[in-house]
Scaffold this active site. Structure first.
Site, PDB file in Angstrom:
ATOM      1  N   LYS A  37       0.844  -1.199   0.000  1.00 11.37           N
ATOM      2  CA  LYS A  37       0.000   0.000   0.000  1.00 11.37           C
ATOM      3  C   LYS A  37       0.874   1.241   0.000  1.00 11.37           C
ATOM      4  CE  LYS A  37      -2.543   1.300   3.658  1.00 11.37           C
ATOM      5  NZ  LYS A  37      -3.699   1.533   4.552  1.00 11.37           N
ATOM      6  N   TYR A  60      -3.517  -1.001 -13.794  1.00  7.31           N
ATOM      7  CA  TYR A  60      -2.200  -1.620 -13.679  1.00  7.31           C
ATOM      8  C   TYR A  60      -1.140  -0.534 -13.645  1.00  7.31           C
ATOM      9  CZ  TYR A  60      -2.038  -0.723 -18.687  1.00  7.31           C
ATOM     10  OH  TYR A  60      -2.062  -0.113 -19.908  1.00  7.31           O
ATOM     11  N   SER A  78      -4.002   3.188 -17.265  1.00  5.50           N
ATOM     12  CA  SER A  78      -3.128   2.705 -16.199  1.00  5.50           C
ATOM     13  C   SER A  78      -2.868   3.816 -15.196  1.00  5.50           C
ATOM     14  CB  SER A  78      -1.786   2.222 -16.756  1.00  5.50           C
ATOM     15  OG  SER A  78      -1.153   3.308 -17.393  1.00  5.50           O
TER      16      SER A  78
END
Length: 115
Positions: free
Chosen positions: A9, A58, A25
């Site tokens: 994270k 992504y 993305s």
């Protein structure tokens, strides 16, 4: 049993760019990627603290040391420059392994730099 748990994270970084006309993305400063144990093309969840939006996309490597956090393509409509986001990746593992796993969590400064 196989479960999904938080792997990494990046907690509270600022959006520095939003590029609607891009393939899609999130571009992340490579220093942040390394610190958070993220790799290029890894699936991530983006949580926008400012407006509550959530999305999956992504990772693309951004320029090392730049502090760059750029939402690309349709994701660019989910945040504005200056919004604060949280970037989360997940991993699948066996239940017993997951109980022992320790995720990597980083807390960058106000300029998206690794502390």
């Amino acid at each position: 049993m196989h479960i999904q748990i938080m792997k990494s994270k990046i907690h509270r970084v600022k959006i520095t760019q939003a590029e609607l006309h891009y393939v899609g993305s999130i571009t992340i400063d490579e220093d942040l990627m390394d610190a958070a144990n993220l790799i290029e093309n890894e699936k991530v969840q983006i949580v926008n603290v400012n407006n509550g939006e959530r999305l999956e996309t992504y990772v693309i490597k951004g320029e090392r040391g730049s502090g760059q956090i750029c939402l690309n393509g349709p994701a660019a409509r989910k945040a504005s420059v200056g919004d604060i986001i949280i970037i989360i990746s997940y991993a699948g593992m066996e239940f017993e392994e997951a109980k022992k796993f320790k995720p990597v969590v980083i807390f960058p400064d106000d300029h998206n730099k690794v502390i």
